[in-house]
Design a protein around this motif. Structure first.
Motif, PDB file in Angstrom:
ATOM      1  N   ILE A 703      23.098  43.499  20.837  1.00 36.66           N
ATOM      2  CA  ILE A 703      23.797  44.029  22.017  1.00 36.66           C
ATOM      3  C   ILE A 703      24.877  43.017  22.387  1.00 36.66           C
ATOM      4  O   ILE A 703      24.621  42.064  23.132  1.00 36.66           O
ATOM      5  N   PRO A 704      26.099  43.190  21.879  1.00 41.85           N
ATOM      6  CA  PRO A 704      27.133  42.169  22.071  1.00 41.85           C
ATOM      7  C   PRO A 704      27.879  42.270  23.393  1.00 41.85           C
ATOM      8  O   PRO A 704      28.595  41.343  23.756  1.00 41.85           O
ATOM      9  N   ARG A 705      27.736  43.407  24.107  1.00 42.95           N
ATOM     10  CA  ARG A 705      28.512  43.592  25.319  1.00 42.95           C
ATOM     11  C   ARG A 705      27.606  43.732  26.531  1.00 42.95           C
ATOM     12  O   ARG A 705      26.449  44.151  26.420  1.00 42.95           O
ATOM     13  N   ARG A 706      28.157  43.390  27.656  1.00 42.65           N
ATOM     14  CA  ARG A 706      27.445  43.582  28.915  1.00 42.65           C
ATOM     15  C   ARG A 706      27.310  45.074  29.198  1.00 42.65           C
ATOM     16  O   ARG A 706      28.212  45.861  28.918  1.00 42.65           O
ATOM     17  N   ARG A 707      26.183  45.463  29.786  1.00 41.00           N
ATOM     18  CA  ARG A 707      25.954  46.844  30.204  1.00 41.00           C
ATOM     19  C   ARG A 707      25.866  46.864  31.725  1.00 41.00           C
ATOM     20  O   ARG A 707      25.101  46.103  32.319  1.00 41.00           O
ATOM     21  N   GLU A 708      26.636  47.745  32.329  1.00 43.51           N
ATOM     22  CA  GLU A 708      26.700  47.775  33.781  1.00 43.51           C
ATOM     23  C   GLU A 708      26.964  49.210  34.233  1.00 43.51           C
ATOM     24  O   GLU A 708      27.803  49.905  33.665  1.00 43.51           O
ATOM     25  N   GLY A 709      26.232  49.645  35.243  1.00 47.02           N
ATOM     26  CA  GLY A 709      26.402  51.007  35.721  1.00 47.02           C
ATOM     27  C   GLY A 709      26.110  51.126  37.201  1.00 47.02           C
ATOM     28  O   GLY A 709      25.378  50.307  37.785  1.00 47.02           O
ATOM     29  N   LEU A 710      26.699  52.145  37.802  1.00 53.88           N
ATOM     30  CA  LEU A 710      26.523  52.415  39.227  1.00 53.88           C
ATOM     31  C   LEU A 710      26.299  53.902  39.408  1.00 53.88           C
ATOM     32  O   LEU A 710      27.071  54.723  38.904  1.00 53.88           O
ATOM     33  N   GLY A 711      25.236  54.248  40.137  1.00 53.59           N
ATOM     34  CA  GLY A 711      24.924  55.647  40.387  1.00 53.59           C
ATOM     35  C   GLY A 711      24.899  55.954  41.875  1.00 53.59           C
ATOM     36  O   GLY A 711      24.358  55.172  42.668  1.00 53.59           O
ATOM     37  N   LEU A 712      25.491  57.079  42.248  1.00 48.94           N
ATOM     38  CA  LEU A 712      25.515  57.526  43.635  1.00 48.94           C
ATOM     39  C   LEU A 712      24.993  58.956  43.693  1.00 48.94           C
ATOM     40  O   LEU A 712      25.409  59.811  42.900  1.00 48.94           O
ATOM     41  N   ASN A 713      24.074  59.213  44.623  1.00 50.29           N
ATOM     42  CA  ASN A 713      23.524  60.553  44.785  1.00 50.29           C
ATOM     43  C   ASN A 713      23.332  60.837  46.266  1.00 50.29           C
ATOM     44  O   ASN A 713      23.030  59.924  47.053  1.00 50.29           O
ATOM     45  N   GLY A 714      23.488  62.089  46.634  1.00 50.42           N
ATOM     46  CA  GLY A 714      23.302  62.449  48.029  1.00 50.42           C
ATOM     47  C   GLY A 714      23.154  63.937  48.201  1.00 50.42           C
ATOM     48  O   GLY A 714      23.570  64.737  47.351  1.00 50.42           O
ATOM     49  N   SER A 715      22.535  64.316  49.310  1.00 42.56           N
ATOM     50  CA  SER A 715      22.430  65.727  49.668  1.00 42.56           C
ATOM     51  C   SER A 715      22.491  65.839  51.178  1.00 42.56           C
ATOM     52  O   SER A 715      22.068  64.930  51.908  1.00 42.56           O
ATOM     53  N   LEU A 716      23.022  66.963  51.655  1.00 42.29           N
ATOM     54  CA  LEU A 716      23.234  67.154  53.083  1.00 42.29           C
ATOM     55  C   LEU A 716      22.933  68.603  53.442  1.00 42.29           C
ATOM     56  O   LEU A 716      23.398  69.536  52.769  1.00 42.29           O
ATOM     57  N   GLU A 717      22.142  68.778  54.490  1.00 42.73           N
ATOM     58  CA  GLU A 717      21.892  70.116  55.011  1.00 42.73           C
ATOM     59  C   GLU A 717      23.062  70.494  55.908  1.00 42.73           C
ATOM     60  O   GLU A 717      23.216  69.961  57.011  1.00 42.73           O
ATOM     61  N   VAL A 718      23.895  71.403  55.442  1.00 39.86           N
ATOM     62  CA  VAL A 718      25.103  71.770  56.176  1.00 39.86           C
ATOM     63  C   VAL A 718      24.842  72.882  57.175  1.00 39.86           C
ATOM     64  O   VAL A 718      25.638  73.088  58.105  1.00 39.86           O
ATOM     65  N   ALA A 719      23.770  73.618  57.006  1.00 39.23           N
ATOM     66  CA  ALA A 719      23.368  74.663  57.935  1.00 39.23           C
ATOM     67  C   ALA A 719      21.907  74.970  57.648  1.00 39.23           C
ATOM     68  O   ALA A 719      21.342  74.476  56.664  1.00 39.23           O
ATOM     69  N   GLN A 720      21.299  75.769  58.495  1.00 33.21           N
ATOM     70  CA  GLN A 720      19.912  76.115  58.255  1.00 33.21           C
ATOM     71  C   GLN A 720      19.764  76.782  56.889  1.00 33.21           C
ATOM     72  O   GLN A 720      20.464  77.743  56.573  1.00 33.21           O
ATOM     73  N   TYR A 721      18.880  76.240  56.086  1.00 35.06           N
ATOM     74  CA  TYR A 721      18.563  76.708  54.739  1.00 35.06           C
ATOM     75  C   TYR A 721      19.616  76.316  53.692  1.00 35.06           C
ATOM     76  O   TYR A 721      19.358  76.482  52.500  1.00 35.06           O
ATOM     77  N   TRP A 722      20.769  75.798  54.079  1.00 35.84           N
ATOM     78  CA  TRP A 722      21.831  75.472  53.130  1.00 35.84           C
ATOM     79  C   TRP A 722      21.922  73.964  52.930  1.00 35.84           C
ATOM     80  O   TRP A 722      21.887  73.202  53.890  1.00 35.84           O
ATOM     81  N   ARG A 723      22.037  73.565  51.683  1.00 32.93           N
ATOM     82  CA  ARG A 723      22.135  72.143  51.360  1.00 32.93           C
ATOM     83  C   ARG A 723      23.111  71.956  50.206  1.00 32.93           C
ATOM     84  O   ARG A 723      23.095  72.719  49.229  1.00 32.93           O
ATOM     85  N   VAL A 724      23.975  70.965  50.336  1.00 31.96           N
ATOM     86  CA  VAL A 724      24.874  70.587  49.248  1.00 31.96           C
ATOM     87  C   VAL A 724      24.412  69.252  48.675  1.00 31.96           C
ATOM     88  O   VAL A 724      23.817  68.432  49.387  1.00 31.96           O
ATOM     89  N   ARG A 725      24.672  69.048  47.411  1.00 28.67           N
ATOM     90  CA  ARG A 725      24.266  67.808  46.759  1.00 28.67           C
ATOM     91  C   ARG A 725      25.343  67.404  45.764  1.00 28.67           C
ATOM     92  O   ARG A 725      26.116  68.240  45.271  1.00 28.67           O
ATOM     93  N   ALA A 726      25.384  66.120  45.469  1.00 25.03           N
ATOM     94  CA  ALA A 726      26.362  65.606  44.511  1.00 25.03           C
ATOM     95  C   ALA A 726      25.856  64.285  43.966  1.00 25.03           C
ATOM     96  O   ALA A 726      25.074  63.571  44.620  1.00 25.03           O
TER      97      ALA A 726
END
Length: 841
Positions: A703-726
């Motif tokens: 493994i000759p190179r550095r390995r680096e990563g960043l993960g972002l996750n989220g979800s939001l209830e925008v209205a009753q019963y409705w949720r968005v995620r990314a």
């Protein structure tokens, strides 16, 4: 008039005016409790002229498990009809509630007409109709009926539910446990969206019933548009079969069948799929695809049976005509284990036994590679693998705990598995048969790692260990430890004609058996200090451990198969048996492990936990500095006399908020060698998380190179019963290649040394590896989900056109009616799919 207190007195009064043959009159006669009629009301009204009797005011009648409630119930002796009006309500024995403006029923309440009907079943499904008829006590016919599984809006009950089925007629046949819908349309929020001339489905009492299941839809470049319609056949209460024909516009008919069978002591299933491809050119030719195969298919089976409460045996076996079949035809397989970069199908069969103090497991493995860059002949067949563990608590002669451990492993492979030790500037084009720039064409220790030798390798291990805890008057905890372990190896290399034919020299063995014995003695010391302050409780605990062993022997002769993964961190700092992950390698020499642990509690919810430690090689040969055939131990942070520092921290300052991290720091420079960190926050309406990983190069491990990563996750209830995620995953250190720019020149340079190898253009240190986002709706009757995912291809990988993978998925589930799902690939697939670039879209 005062309410009659005694229901039997009222029944007798009714009997006075009713003929003895009438059901109501028979209420006075001695009968079984479930057959007696009990009537309760505020008053009775006798109409001798019309030969009728009425119960008026809060009427309640109990008969044969049914309950009738109404403002007024009249019995007409001439027609033998019961008419209930005013808040009329019937509660069936199964909990179904039927309400209406007017009931006109037979005297046994089995048949009749109901006006303005409303039915609520135990599973919260609902029927309404302006008029309904029940015949034979079991068939309901709803004229202009409406069906839904949604609850009415509490604030605005007059509004239509989220979805409903409006039909000219709805027929519910209880004997068939089936509901038929005629001339129907599916409405969402009162708006018609689909017309259905005829359909049927099971009622709420059905657990298993023969019939069609929800269809599935898909669309991919090599398959075209496809629709699958599963048909479930309920052959018996304990076995069934599901047939799923799927028509694909480009490839024809894909057939799938699943058999399930449950017996007294276990269950098993068999799944098969197959197709005669119409357009073979949609897939790549070997070795990158299965484009030359007319027939492609798979066979899977799994099962588990209990011999007795402690012993069981089972299997999970999968086979396919080629490694790309499951992925090309979107077939879910329980045997597939996959990560972002690796994928394989694992077949196994096992015998397992366990008790409160012992564990036994005997099994075998077969691995089928599903990646274009792997060669099947390098995959091992592992048979058998035996594990046994037995613990004896408080033996009379020693006290403490004695543990017996045994392991036997045997594996074979046709061709040796090698990996070149690349450098930062190494250019590789991988093929199923090795690398065109393969520095391991002839094995050399300085340039090659041997993941597995050709031939057979067997090892038998037995270990007995003892430990006991002592707590002195000061609260210090002392744990002495002693063990002895013996291993026997048998290595039979194969000198086949595949690459690296000099495999017999790799492990420095030739059809020989050898062994090793490793005794050990040790002592662990812990001394917790507890302090209580105004803002919490604190525990500080220094920990020290010393283990003495002789030097490890035969490390270069051992074909290391199960100890290739070594991550030195807080989880294995104080492991008695060392830091190696398996049995092939064993820690040798004398070693001390020291650390300090802090635990804090603040209020009812906040807490913190911190560990810092280090390991020291006191004497003897450091096993982690002695690289084996895969250099396990090197670049691990343990290969020096003073190891790297390891640390762990967990913190939750408030409910829903959590931080965690683990790291390894160079003992000399304190530079971070490995970092894993995460943070998350969650409430009822919002949740988010962030994760970060960074791993420094490990040249000795390839493994000759550095390995680096960043993960972002989220979800939001925008209205009753409705949720968005990314979510998004960033590759912070992988340099990607613009393959369209330099691929042709580069491959030409591989074949013609006179052509200079082109420099690769870097696209920057911050690259998106994958992203996804979606929208979800979920209430008591409906699940709706739509999502988009994109995986960015590594332009440095070889093969044909390596493109990003983009997929849109849609799923709609209507409770009790079924589920519809659809997925479509956008753009081209990756080369690993075995798909021709001309067929992708």
């Amino acid at each position: 008039m005062a309410r009659f207190a005694a229901a039997t007195a009222l029944a007798s009064s009714l009997a006075y005016v009713l003929p003895a043959g009438d059901a109501w009159a028979q209420a006075q006669a001695p009968q079984k409790p479930q057959e007696r009629m009990v009537v309760d009301a505020r008053e009775l009204v006798y109409d001798n002229k019309n030969n009728a009797v009425s119960a008026v005011g809060d009427v309640q009648i109990l008969y044969q498990g049914r309950t009738i409630e109404a403002d007024k119930v009249t019995y007409d002796r001439a027609s033998k009809r019961v008419i209930a009006t005013g808040n009329a309500r019937i509660t069936e024995s199964n909990g179904t509630v039927i309400t209406g403006d007017r009931f006109n029923l037979t005297d046994d309440f089995r048949d009749g007409f109901i006006d303005s009907l409303r039915v609520v079943n135990p599973d919260k499904t609902r029927f309404t109709a302006p008029r309904a008829e029940r015949t034979d006590g079991e068939t309901f016919v709803f004229e202009k009926g409406i069906y839904t599984a949604c609850e009415p809006c509490k604030e605005h009950p007059e509004r239509p539910p989220l979805w409903q089925v409006r039909s000219a007629r709805i027929i519910h046949k209880k004997s068939e446990q089936t509901i038929y819908y005629e001339d129907s349309r599916l409405e969402f929020a009162g708006i018609p969206l689909a017309y259905i001339p005829y359909m049927s489905g099971p009622d709420s009492t059905v657990k298993r019933k023969t019939g069609f299941l929800s269809p599935t839809f898909l669309n991919t470049g090599p398959l075209g548009y496809g629709v699958g319609l599963p048909y479930f056949i309920n052959l018996a209460p304990n076995y069934d079969v599901t047939l799923t024909p799927t028509y694909l516009t480009r490839q024809g008919l894909l057939g799938q069948v699943e058999w399930r069978h449950r017996l007294e002591n276990g269950s098993y299933n068999i799944r098969a799929a197959g197709i005669f491809q119409q357009e073979q050119e949609a897939f790549l030719a070997p070795p990158y695809g299965a484009g030359d195969n007319k027939f492609r298919g798979s066979l899977e089976t799994s099962g588990k049976f209990f011999i007795n409460p402690r012993w069981s045996f089972g299997w999970d076996v999968a086979m396919s005509t080629d490694r790309w079949f499951w992925k090309n035809y979107r077939i879910k397989s329980e045997s597939i284990s996959s990560t972002t970069f690796l994928q394989e199908s694992i077949s196994t069969a096992y015998l397992n036994g366990q008790s409160s103090t012992a564990w036994f497991d005997l099994r075998g493995y077969y691995f089928q590679s599903l990646s274009s860059t792997d060669w099947q002949k390098q995959q091992p067949v592992v048979l058998p693998v035996l594990d046994y563990d037995k613990r004896v608590h408080k033996p009379s002669f020693l006290g403490g705990e004695i543990e017996f451990t045994a392991n036997v492993t045997h594996l074979t492979r046709e061709a040796a598995a090698f990996k070149e030790l690349p450098t930062q500037s190494t250019y590789l084009i991988s093929t199923p048969y090795g690398s065109l720039y393969d520095g391991c064409a002839i094995y050399q220790k300085s340039t090659c790692l041997v993941r597995g030798i050709a031939g057979s390798v067997a090892r038998a291990t037995a270990e007995v260990s003892w430990r006991r805890n002592f707590i002195d008057p000061l609260g210090q905890m002392w744990t002495p430890y002693a063990s002895v372990r013996a291993d026997i190896f048998s290595v039979s290399p194969s000198t086949t004609g595949y690459a690296n034919a000099n495999v017999s020299s790799i492990a420095d063995t030739s059809d020989e058996a050898f062994g090793r014995v490793m005794p050990a003695v040790g002592l662990m010391y812990r001394y917790p200090f507890v302090a209580k302050t105004s803002f919490g409780t604190h525990i500080i605990e220094p920990v020290a451990q010393v283990v003495a062993r002789p030097n490890e022997t035969n490390s270069l002769r051992v074909a290391n198969e199960d100890s290739q993964s070594l991550v030195f961190d807080d989880t294995n700092l104080f492991e008695w048996n060392g830091k190696f992950s398996g049995f092939d390698r064993v820690e040798g020499g004398s070693r001390a492990n020291v650390g300090a642990l802090y635990t804090g509690r603040f209020g009812s919810e906040a807490y913190a936990n911190i560990l810092v430690g280090q390991s020291y090689q006191l004497s003897g040969r450091n096993s982690y500095a002695q690289g084996d055939l895969v250099n396990t131990g090197l670049n691990s942070g343990l290969d020096t006399d003073k190891s790297d520092y390891v640390a762990r921290a967990q913190l939750s300052p408030m409910k829903g908020l959590f931080f965690s991290g683990a790291a390894r720091f160079d003992a000399s420079t304190m530079e971070a060698q490995r970092i894993d960190a995460a943070a998350s926050y969650s409430t009822g309406k919002f949740s988010s998380s962030i994760s970060y990983g960074r791993y420094e190069p490990q040249p000795a491990l390839g493994i000759p190179r550095r390995r680096e990563g960043l993960g972002l996750n989220g979800s939001l209830e925008v209205a009753q019963y409705w949720r968005v995620r990314a979510g998004v995953l960033f590759d912070l250190d992988k340099y990607k290649y613009d393959r369209e720019v330099w691929r042709n020149t580069y491959e030409a340079a591989v074949l013609n040394p006179a052509i200079a190898v082109p420099a690769y253009p870097k696209t920057g240190p911050l690259q998106t590896a994958s992203l996804n986002f979606g929208l979800n709706y979920h209430d008591e009757c409906t699940v709706f989900d739509v999502s988009y995912t994109q995986s960015y291809a590594d332009r440095a990988l070889s093969g044909t056109n390596n493109k990003d993978t983009r997929t849109v998925m849609f799923r709609l589930e209507l409770r009790t009616l079924g589920e519809i799902s659809y997925s479509q690939n956008l753009g081209q697939s990756t080369a690993g799919d075995g798909v021709s670039s001309s067929s992708s879209r």
